[in-house]
Structure formats: structure tokens, C-alpha cells
Design a protein around this motif. Structure first.
Motif, PDB file in Angstrom:
ATOM      1  N   GLU A 162       0.832  -1.200   0.000  1.00 29.55           N
ATOM      2  CA  GLU A 162       0.000   0.000   0.000  1.00 29.55           C
ATOM      3  C   GLU A 162       0.873   1.258   0.000  1.00 29.55           C
ATOM      4  N   VAL A 163       1.906   1.258   0.837  1.00 29.84           N
ATOM      5  CA  VAL A 163       2.829   2.395   0.893  1.00 29.84           C
ATOM      6  C   VAL A 163       3.578   2.530  -0.431  1.00 29.84           C
ATOM      7  N   LEU A 164       4.028   1.415  -0.988  1.00 26.75           N
ATOM      8  CA  LEU A 164       4.743   1.415  -2.262  1.00 26.75           C
ATOM      9  C   LEU A 164       3.889   2.007  -3.372  1.00 26.75           C
ATOM     10  N   ARG A 165       2.607   1.669  -3.391  1.00 20.79           N
ATOM     11  CA  ARG A 165       1.688   2.183  -4.402  1.00 20.79           C
ATOM     12  C   ARG A 165       1.598   3.718  -4.317  1.00 20.79           C
ATOM     13  N   LEU A 166       1.572   4.252  -3.099  1.00 24.13           N
ATOM     14  CA  LEU A 166       1.459   5.701  -2.920  1.00 24.13           C
ATOM     15  C   LEU A 166       2.773   6.406  -3.256  1.00 24.13           C
ATOM     16  N   VAL A 187       5.609   5.124   8.305  1.00 23.86           N
ATOM     17  CA  VAL A 187       5.764   5.138   6.844  1.00 23.86           C
ATOM     18  C   VAL A 187       7.227   4.926   6.467  1.00 23.86           C
ATOM     19  N   GLU A 188       8.128   5.666   7.129  1.00 29.16           N
ATOM     20  CA  GLU A 188       9.555   5.533   6.830  1.00 29.16           C
ATOM     21  C   GLU A 188      10.035   4.110   7.091  1.00 29.16           C
ATOM     22  N   ASN A 189       9.541   3.498   8.163  1.00 29.67           N
ATOM     23  CA  ASN A 189       9.934   2.111   8.466  1.00 29.67           C
ATOM     24  C   ASN A 189       9.487   1.151   7.358  1.00 29.67           C
ATOM     25  N   SER A 193      11.992  -0.955   4.949  1.00 30.10           N
ATOM     26  CA  SER A 193      11.820  -2.414   4.877  1.00 30.10           C
ATOM     27  C   SER A 193      11.648  -2.865   3.436  1.00 30.10           C
ATOM     28  N   THR A 194      10.846  -2.102   2.684  1.00 34.25           N
ATOM     29  CA  THR A 194      10.607  -2.445   1.277  1.00 34.25           C
ATOM     30  C   THR A 194      11.877  -2.304   0.445  1.00 34.25           C
ATOM     31  N   ARG A 196      14.909  -2.699   1.475  1.00 33.78           N
ATOM     32  CA  ARG A 196      15.782  -3.837   1.788  1.00 33.78           C
ATOM     33  C   ARG A 196      15.312  -5.103   1.069  1.00 33.78           C
ATOM     34  N   LYS A 197      14.010  -5.363   1.121  1.00 31.30           N
ATOM     35  CA  LYS A 197      13.478  -6.575   0.490  1.00 31.30           C
ATOM     36  C   LYS A 197      13.707  -6.583  -1.019  1.00 31.30           C
ATOM     37  N   LEU A 198      13.569  -5.409  -1.637  1.00 33.88           N
ATOM     38  CA  LEU A 198      13.690  -5.323  -3.093  1.00 33.88           C
ATOM     39  C   LEU A 198      15.127  -5.041  -3.538  1.00 33.88           C
ATOM     40  N   GLN A 199      16.012  -4.836  -2.549  1.00 33.97           N
ATOM     41  CA  GLN A 199      17.421  -4.523  -2.826  1.00 33.97           C
ATOM     42  C   GLN A 199      17.557  -3.273  -3.698  1.00 33.97           C
ATOM     43  N   LEU A 200      16.800  -2.241  -3.306  1.00 31.34           N
ATOM     44  CA  LEU A 200      16.848  -0.944  -3.994  1.00 31.34           C
ATOM     45  C   LEU A 200      17.503   0.076  -3.077  1.00 31.34           C
ATOM     46  N   HIS A 201      17.825   1.251  -3.646  1.00 34.51           N
ATOM     47  CA  HIS A 201      18.612   2.223  -2.884  1.00 34.51           C
ATOM     48  C   HIS A 201      17.855   3.485  -2.482  1.00 34.51           C
ATOM     49  N   ASN A 202      16.832   3.877  -3.241  1.00 27.30           N
ATOM     50  CA  ASN A 202      16.148   5.125  -2.928  1.00 27.30           C
ATOM     51  C   ASN A 202      14.722   5.106  -3.460  1.00 27.30           C
ATOM     52  N   ARG A 203      13.994   6.181  -3.198  1.00 26.02           N
ATOM     53  CA  ARG A 203      12.582   6.244  -3.581  1.00 26.02           C
ATOM     54  C   ARG A 203      12.382   6.296  -5.093  1.00 26.02           C
ATOM     55  N   VAL A 204      13.361   6.838  -5.821  1.00 21.36           N
ATOM     56  CA  VAL A 204      13.242   6.870  -7.284  1.00 21.36           C
ATOM     57  C   VAL A 204      13.206   5.444  -7.820  1.00 21.36           C
ATOM     58  N   GLU A 205      14.136   4.607  -7.335  1.00 17.56           N
ATOM     59  CA  GLU A 205      14.153   3.208  -7.764  1.00 17.56           C
ATOM     60  C   GLU A 205      12.896   2.488  -7.289  1.00 17.56           C
ATOM     61  N   LEU A 206      12.416   2.858  -6.102  1.00 20.34           N
ATOM     62  CA  LEU A 206      11.202   2.245  -5.560  1.00 20.34           C
ATOM     63  C   LEU A 206      10.001   2.570  -6.445  1.00 20.34           C
TER      64      LEU A 206
END
Length: 219
Positions: A162-166, A187-189, A193-194, A196-206
Motif C-alpha cells: 500500500e505504501v509502495l503504491r502511494l 511510513v519511513e519504516n 523495509s521495502t 531492503r526486500k527489493l534490494q533498492l537504494h532510494n525512492r526513485v528506484e522504488l
């Protein structure tokens, strides 16, 4: 106890512009750790001072701000790059983001816009001059037609999804907290966590990951 000031490094090959931006940021409470006029010195100094944000010009004379951005984001994970460029060309924006830049601001931005962008970049937001965010998201959507990997996606919790979608819709952590009626820290937590799970570095990649998986299209 007050928060420590955001530390910044300013990279631009024009001394008057570089010093002016550094002075403006210092006057507004930022800690300007260093300045640099070319890509090589920018990388060398950034390795030493490790600022929260590098304010990066793209045209550095004989060298490229894109290359410097790529090296800094790869070698110094805690440092984010905000591009501040005279160019609003779509190709320049996309190259910078693909190199790891967290945001892109044109030099015609006001001092207030610059200050806000640096603060938001330090906080982990993806910050773009009006109109450029849509360009970046559109490019990621096109890239989604040919996914980078066939590997199975890691399992996210319902709240993390849900957080990822937003995040994919461009909302800040505070906006997400308000919408979901949870704390900003929660939200930050979830974001961390996301990542780390996806092995990404920042919100742009997210955001890119979410768009590639169609999450930004869901209600």
C-alpha cells in the motif's frame, strides 16, 4: 534536541554561480561542506566529506555531471544527488535519473524552491521541477514493457504494498502518513523495509519498481 543541519556539496564549473548557491544555502541553515568545479574533484571530495546531498550541475566543462552522479551514488550510499541544471531537455533528465539522481531542478527555480528541494532530497523524496516528474514516470512505464528480470518478486506485506503504491504516485512520506492515518515514522519504516526486500537504494528506484509492476495504476 534540534536536528543537525543538512550537509551539502555544490558542484558547478562556474565559480560565481557555485559560490552564490553555496552562500545562499549557508544563509538558510544548511551546512555546505565543500564545493567542486569538475567531476573528478567532485567525486574525490564527496568520498571524503560524505554530504547528505550533492547539488550537481550536468555541464562541467570537459566532464559530465551524469558520470559523477553515477559514481557518487554507487560509491557513497548515504549521499543523494540533486541535479541543478540549466537544461530542461528530456534526454538530460532521464540520463541523470538513470545514473542515480534523486531529483532534477532547473536553474530558473527560485531560491525557495531550491531550499525546499534540497531539504526534501535529504529526507529521501524524489524532487523534480514541475512537469519533469511525469516525464520520468512515463519513461519507467515504457521500460516496464521489457522487464529487467524474470526473477520472482520478493513478498511484501499488505501495508508495504500500500505504501509502495502511494510512493509510485509521487506522494511524500508525510502525505502517505496522513492518508493511511499512521505516523510519519511508521511510513519511513515501511519504506526502508521495502527497499531492503527489493534490494533498492532510494525512492526513485522504488517508484520505478512499482510502476514496472503496475502498482501506480491501482486505486
Amino acid at each position: 534536541m534540534s536536528e543537525p543541519p543538512v550537509s551539502v556539496m555544490v558542484v558547478d564549473d562556474h565559480p560565481m554561480w557555485r559560490d552564490g548557491v553555496a552562500r545562499d544555502l549557508t544563509e538558510r541553515g544548511f551546512q555546505v561542506l565543500a564545493t567542486a568545479g569538475d567531476a573528478a574533484s567532485a567525486l574525490r571530495i564527496a568520498r571524503t566529506v560524505k554530504p547528505d546531498v550533492v547539488l550537481m550541475d550536468l555541464n562541467l566543462g570537459d566532464s559530465s555531471g551524469v558520470n559523477a552522479t553515477l559514481q557518487i551514488t554507487q560509491e557513497i550510499p548515504g549521499t543523494r544527488v540533486l541535479v541543478l541544471s540549466a537544461s530542461g531537455e528530456h534526454s538530460d533528465v532521464l540520463e541523470a535519473v538513470k545514473a542515480g539522481a534523486s531529483g532534477y531542478l532547473v536553474k530558473s527555480a527560485s531560491a525557495e524552491e531550491l531550499v525546499d528541494a534540497v531539504r526534501r532530497t535529504a529526507a529521501g523524496d524524489a524532487v523534480f521541477t514541475a512537469g519533469l516528474a511525469g516525464l520520468v514516470l512515463g519513461e519507467y512505464r515504457r521500460m516496464a514493457i521489457t522487464p529487467d528480470s524474470e526473477t520472482q518478486a520478493p513478498q511484501l506485506t499488505e501495508r508495504e504494498t500500500e505504501v509502495l503504491r502511494l510512493v509510485a504516485k509521487g506522494m511524500t512520506a508525510r502525505q502517505i502518513a496522513k492518508k493511511l492515518v499512521i505516523s510519519h515514522r511508521t511510513v519511513e519504516n515501511h519504506v526502508q523495509s521495502t527497499l531492503r526486500k527489493l534490494q533498492l537504494h532510494n525512492r526513485v528506484e522504488l517508484a520505478r519498481y512499482a510502476i514496472e509492476h503496475g502498482l501506480d495504476q491501482e486505486s
